[in-house]
Design a protein around this motif. Structure first.
Motif, PDB file in Angstrom:
ATOM      1  N   THR A  35       0.847  -1.193   0.000  1.00 31.46           N
ATOM      2  CA  THR A  35       0.000   0.000   0.000  1.00 31.46           C
ATOM      3  C   THR A  35       0.876   1.234   0.000  1.00 31.46           C
ATOM      4  O   THR A  35       1.918   1.276   0.657  1.00 31.46           O
ATOM      5  CB  THR A  35      -0.944   0.044   1.217  1.00 31.46           C
ATOM      6  OG1 THR A  35      -0.172  -0.028   2.401  1.00 31.46           O
ATOM      7  CG2 THR A  35      -1.946  -1.089   1.180  1.00 31.46           C
ATOM      8  N   MET A  36       0.442   2.214  -0.771  1.00 27.86           N
ATOM      9  CA  MET A  36       1.143   3.494  -0.857  1.00 27.86           C
ATOM     10  C   MET A  36       0.117   4.604  -0.668  1.00 27.86           C
ATOM     11  O   MET A  36      -0.993   4.498  -1.198  1.00 27.86           O
ATOM     12  CB  MET A  36       1.749   3.688  -2.251  1.00 27.86           C
ATOM     13  CG  MET A  36       2.743   2.693  -2.687  1.00 27.86           C
ATOM     14  SD  MET A  36       3.227   3.147  -4.383  1.00 27.86           S
ATOM     15  CE  MET A  36       4.261   1.759  -4.767  1.00 27.86           C
ATOM     16  N   PRO A  37       0.477   5.653   0.035  1.00 23.95           N
ATOM     17  CA  PRO A  37      -0.427   6.803   0.087  1.00 23.95           C
ATOM     18  C   PRO A  37      -0.624   7.343  -1.324  1.00 23.95           C
ATOM     19  O   PRO A  37       0.325   7.451  -2.090  1.00 23.95           O
ATOM     20  CB  PRO A  37       0.321   7.817   0.952  1.00 23.95           C
ATOM     21  CG  PRO A  37       1.351   7.027   1.687  1.00 23.95           C
ATOM     22  CD  PRO A  37       1.687   5.845   0.824  1.00 23.95           C
ATOM     23  N   ASP A  38      -1.858   7.634  -1.688  1.00 24.19           N
ATOM     24  CA  ASP A  38      -2.152   8.140  -3.025  1.00 24.19           C
ATOM     25  C   ASP A  38      -1.935   9.653  -3.034  1.00 24.19           C
ATOM     26  O   ASP A  38      -2.866  10.444  -3.055  1.00 24.19           O
ATOM     27  CB  ASP A  38      -3.587   7.788  -3.429  1.00 24.19           C
ATOM     28  CG  ASP A  38      -3.860   8.102  -4.882  1.00 24.19           C
ATOM     29  OD1 ASP A  38      -2.949   8.596  -5.574  1.00 24.19           O
ATOM     30  OD2 ASP A  38      -4.992   7.866  -5.336  1.00 24.19           O
ATOM     31  N   THR A  39      -0.658  10.015  -3.008  1.00 25.61           N
ATOM     32  CA  THR A  39      -0.283  11.427  -3.037  1.00 25.61           C
ATOM     33  C   THR A  39       0.398  11.780  -4.353  1.00 25.61           C
ATOM     34  O   THR A  39       1.027  12.827  -4.465  1.00 25.61           O
ATOM     35  CB  THR A  39       0.669  11.752  -1.863  1.00 25.61           C
ATOM     36  OG1 THR A  39       1.819  10.881  -1.953  1.00 25.61           O
ATOM     37  CG2 THR A  39      -0.013  11.570  -0.527  1.00 25.61           C
ATOM     38  N   PHE A  40       0.266  10.881  -5.331  1.00 20.18           N
ATOM     39  CA  PHE A  40       0.923  11.086  -6.618  1.00 20.18           C
ATOM     40  C   PHE A  40       0.183  12.138  -7.435  1.00 20.18           C
ATOM     41  O   PHE A  40      -1.030  12.270  -7.324  1.00 20.18           O
ATOM     42  CB  PHE A  40       0.936   9.789  -7.433  1.00 20.18           C
ATOM     43  CG  PHE A  40       1.341   8.584  -6.645  1.00 20.18           C
ATOM     44  CD1 PHE A  40       2.633   8.440  -6.188  1.00 20.18           C
ATOM     45  CD2 PHE A  40       0.420   7.598  -6.355  1.00 20.18           C
ATOM     46  CE1 PHE A  40       2.998   7.339  -5.450  1.00 20.18           C
ATOM     47  CE2 PHE A  40       0.781   6.483  -5.625  1.00 20.18           C
ATOM     48  CZ  PHE A  40       2.078   6.360  -5.171  1.00 20.18           C
ATOM     49  N   PRO A  41       0.917  12.835  -8.282  1.00 19.28           N
ATOM     50  CA  PRO A  41       0.223  13.711  -9.235  1.00 19.28           C
ATOM     51  C   PRO A  41      -0.699  12.852 -10.112  1.00 19.28           C
ATOM     52  O   PRO A  41      -0.418  11.677 -10.365  1.00 19.28           O
ATOM     53  CB  PRO A  41       1.358  14.312 -10.076  1.00 19.28           C
ATOM     54  CG  PRO A  41       2.609  14.076  -9.300  1.00 19.28           C
ATOM     55  CD  PRO A  41       2.364  12.883  -8.430  1.00 19.28           C
ATOM     56  N   ALA A  42      -1.787  13.420 -10.564  1.00 18.58           N
ATOM     57  CA  ALA A  42      -2.775  12.673 -11.355  1.00 18.58           C
ATOM     58  C   ALA A  42      -2.148  12.016 -12.576  1.00 18.58           C
ATOM     59  O   ALA A  42      -2.553  10.921 -12.972  1.00 18.58           O
ATOM     60  CB  ALA A  42      -3.912  13.601 -11.773  1.00 18.58           C
ATOM     61  N   LEU A  71      -5.357   5.501  -0.308  1.00 24.89           N
ATOM     62  CA  LEU A  71      -4.273   4.573  -0.623  1.00 24.89           C
ATOM     63  C   LEU A  71      -4.399   3.985  -2.018  1.00 24.89           C
ATOM     64  O   LEU A  71      -5.497   3.869  -2.556  1.00 24.89           O
ATOM     65  CB  LEU A  71      -4.271   3.411   0.376  1.00 24.89           C
ATOM     66  CG  LEU A  71      -4.149   3.741   1.846  1.00 24.89           C
ATOM     67  CD1 LEU A  71      -4.353   2.494   2.684  1.00 24.89           C
ATOM     68  CD2 LEU A  71      -2.803   4.379   2.144  1.00 24.89           C
ATOM     69  N   VAL A  72      -3.271   3.582  -2.551  1.00 25.88           N
ATOM     70  CA  VAL A  72      -3.204   2.732  -3.736  1.00 25.88           C
ATOM     71  C   VAL A  72      -2.656   1.410  -3.232  1.00 25.88           C
ATOM     72  O   VAL A  72      -1.640   1.379  -2.524  1.00 25.88           O
ATOM     73  CB  VAL A  72      -2.256   3.315  -4.811  1.00 25.88           C
ATOM     74  CG1 VAL A  72      -2.111   2.355  -5.971  1.00 25.88           C
ATOM     75  CG2 VAL A  72      -2.739   4.666  -5.277  1.00 25.88           C
TER      76      VAL A  72
END
Length: 133
Positions: A35-42, A71-72
């Motif tokens: 799991t990764m925090p979904d803080t990525f640019p779109a 999360l992703v």
């Protein structure tokens, strides 16, 4: 030559480490997840989707942790040998995987906040069905 942006390189490095630490053994498929925090640019969503497809991984968007952080989640796929247990109309445990189910909003307003009501899984029945595959 493929040139990755810094965020893409960070994503790739984490996914690579996950794949290398989780050899594709059936006993690990049910628990292996990254799991990764979904803080990525779109714009990175396309990269993530393509990477998951190329590596035959399952990726789930918009899951939330206990702190309500978006999360992703990356998972190893369900082994082909077990897929029929979930989808074949003659599967002895098909009732464990309903296509339609009740949701309880339990005072919440958004559908994604609902509690999904699905049947309990009989562990012994599941294990017997898996032995037949």
């Amino acid at each position: 030559m493929l040139v990755l942006t810094r965020p893409q390189r960070d994503i790739f490095d984490q996914v690579q480490q996950f794949v290398l630490q989780n050899p594709r053994k059936p006993s690990q498929h049910r628990t292996a997840a990254l799991t990764m925090p979904d803080t990525f640019p779109a714009r990175e969503r396309k990269f993530i989707s393509t990477l998951a497809e190329e590596l035959h991984l399952s990726v789930t968007w918009d899951e939330y942790d206990e702190e309500d952080q978006n999360l992703v989640t990356w998972r190893l796929p369900i082994p082909i040998a077990y897929q029929d247990l979930m989808y074949d109309p003659n599967s002895p445990i098909l009732d464990f995987y309903p296509l339609e189910f009740e949701q309880d909003l339990n005072g919440k307003k958004q559908e994604w906040e609902a509690i999904v009501k699905i049947p309990f899984i009989d562990e012994q029945r599941l294990l017997r069905a898996m032995k037949c595959e």
